[in-house]
Design a protein around this motif. Structure first.
Motif, PDB file in Angstrom:
ATOM      1  N   THR A 100      -6.475   0.099  -5.669  1.00  0.00           N
ATOM      2  CA  THR A 100      -5.766   1.267  -4.874  1.00  0.00           C
ATOM      3  C   THR A 100      -6.109   1.109  -3.339  1.00  0.00           C
ATOM      4  O   THR A 100      -5.534   2.189  -2.594  1.00  0.00           O
ATOM      5  N   CYS A 101      -6.603  -0.096  -2.906  1.00  0.00           N
ATOM      6  CA  CYS A 101      -6.644  -0.429  -1.568  1.00  0.00           C
ATOM      7  C   CYS A 101      -7.477   0.822  -0.783  1.00  0.00           C
ATOM      8  O   CYS A 101      -7.040   1.211   0.096  1.00  0.00           O
ATOM      9  N   THR A 140       0.707  -1.351  -0.090  1.00  0.00           N
ATOM     10  CA  THR A 140       0.054  -0.085  -0.042  1.00  0.00           C
ATOM     11  C   THR A 140       0.937   1.216  -0.004  1.00  0.00           C
ATOM     12  O   THR A 140       2.312   1.114   0.227  1.00  0.00           O
ATOM     13  N   LEU A 161       3.098   0.084  -2.938  1.00  0.00           N
ATOM     14  CA  LEU A 161       2.217  -0.257  -3.989  1.00  0.00           C
ATOM     15  C   LEU A 161       2.733  -0.646  -5.218  1.00  0.00           C
ATOM     16  O   LEU A 161       3.677  -0.028  -6.019  1.00  0.00           O
TER      17      LEU A 161
END
Length: 426
Positions: free
Chosen positions: A342-343, A103, A107
């Motif tokens: 994109t969490c 993340t 990422l």
């Protein structure tokens, strides 16, 4: 077969990279299918030239996949999936050909198309580390920054990524035998109406189908061609001279615009915005309408479609409502995919419609005599509105960007719409 990334997903990854000012890298697996481990029992005859009296009359059992086996693509994909999960990647639930690890600045996103991997993320060091990890598992070719992928020519600058198919477009013009023809400003005449059957049928229908198929792949980077190519695709079975003439006009337009493509730039926001539109009873034979669906992420076009509706609508409100339902399905998938890779949480997206009646119908849970006959699957948009997944808003016809996906436009209007879609000379 092996799961492969949709073209919408590839464009979304490029839009994400442009929005975050990331670099997009490209890797290729050498002899990919030979890495797959077979779970089924598969036997082959010994290859020509192999002779050993000790094994006379025997066959060979395969432990690994070979090129030509039906199981080979799936076996390779299972092996790749296993290796990526060992490296800490999670496969997207919305798109099985996209993997995510980490993340924030750590990422890394990986898009898989059989043996081609596109890799992007905010930190180049993490991408280099991932490449080294992959080289330990497979015989890989590091192709550096993404420049060519599935026929798409990609150019990268800080905060800007462009995609075009100029070489492919030139090849289509050459194959059609129209090299050096006079170009035109629009792919289709404004008031043209195509019908099946008469006049005389085309002698070489196979060439017609081949060229239409080639043009359909060109639509992957050219939303301005979506409607016109979709229209001539309806007459693949028995094309006549009018259909052939319409296709030649498209090729004349392509010949003068081979350098056009999509540009993805860093926008002021990263919202998902959709436009839906329809022409009422555009198909003169079966009286069906055409749905146009267009989605932008961060101001960049990532998904577009122009297709004939499957049912006959009784009013313009109904045809717009059906198009909006189609757009809602696509928007829900895109919003979930963006959130997954994109969490982040799934965000509400906006859907713009230029028909007041269709807008009110999507917000009204009551059935009345003018809407009770509509197939239940098209009422999905009502549930999305009620759940707060989509926000339906009205937009004027002049600002409706999906207009270019539902009807042929005049030259000036078409050029303006094309510019607003982000289709520029590259």
């Amino acid at each position: 077969f092996a799961p492969v990334a949709r073209m919408e997903t590839v464009r979304l990854l490029l839009a994400l990279a442009a929005q975050g000012e990331w670099q997009v890298h490209h890797m290729d697996v050498k002899s990919a299918f030979l890495n797959g481990n077979l779970e089924e029992e598969v036997y082959v005859h010994p290859p020509p030239g192999f002779s050993d009296p000790k094994y006379s009359g025997k066959v060979l059992r395969l432990k690994k996949a070979l090129y030509g086996l039906k199981q080979a693509p799936r076996a390779w994909n299972a092996r790749l999936d296993q290796e990526l999960k060992v490296l800490g990647f999670n496969r997207s639930a919305e798109e099985h050909a996209v993997y995510r690890r980490g993340t924030g600045n750590s990422l890394i996103l990986v898009g898989v198309y059989v043996d081609d991997l596109i890799i992007c993320g905010p930190d180049s060091k993490n991408i280099v580390e991932f490449k080294q990890q992959m080289k330990k598992s497979f015989d890989m070719s590091d192709l550096g920054l993404l420049t060519y992928y599935l026929g798409l020519e990609v150019k990268q600058k800080p905060g800007e990524i462009t995609v075009c198919q100029s070489a492919y477009a030139e090849k289509i013009v050459e194959i059609s035998g129209m090299k050096g023809c006079n170009p035109v400003d629009t792919p289709m005449e404004q008031h043209i109406k195509l019908l099946p059957g008469k006049p005389e049928l085309v002698a070489n229908a196979t060439k017609y189908r081949s060229l239409v198929g080639s043009l359909r792949y060109l639509v992957n980077s050219r939303p301005d061609l979506a409607y016109s190519v979709g229209m001539i695709s309806r007459f693949m079975e028995t094309p006549n001279s009018e259909h052939w003439g319409a296709m030649k006009r498209i090729i004349r337009y392509v010949a003068g615009t081979t350098k056009l493509g999509c540009k993805y730039v860093k926008g002021a926001h990263s919202d998902l915005v959709g436009f839906t539109n329809s022409d009422h009873v555009g198909d003169l034979e079966k009286r069906k309408s055409t749905s146009g669906v267009l989605f932008f992420y961060g101001g960049n076009a990532v998904s577009w479609s122009s297709q004939k509706q499957k049912v006959v609508s009784l009013s313009s409100c109904e045809s717009e409502y059906i198009a909006a339902a189609t757009g809602a399905c696509q928007g829900v998938w895109l919003s979930r995919l963006v959130a997954d890779i994109t969490c982040s949480d799934v965000k509400k997206f906006k859907l713009f419609i230029d028909n007041r009646s269709a807008e009110e119908l999507s917000k009204n849970p009551v059935f009345h005599e003018r809407s009770k006959h509509i197939d239940t699957r098209y009422h999905y948009i009502r549930e999305c509105v009620a759940d707060g997944v989509v926000e339906v808003q009205h937009i004027s016809t002049e600002d409706q960007l999906a207009d270019v996906l539902t009807k042929p436009l005049a030259r000036i209007r078409f050029a303006e719409m094309r510019r607003q879609l982000g289709v520029v000379s590259i």
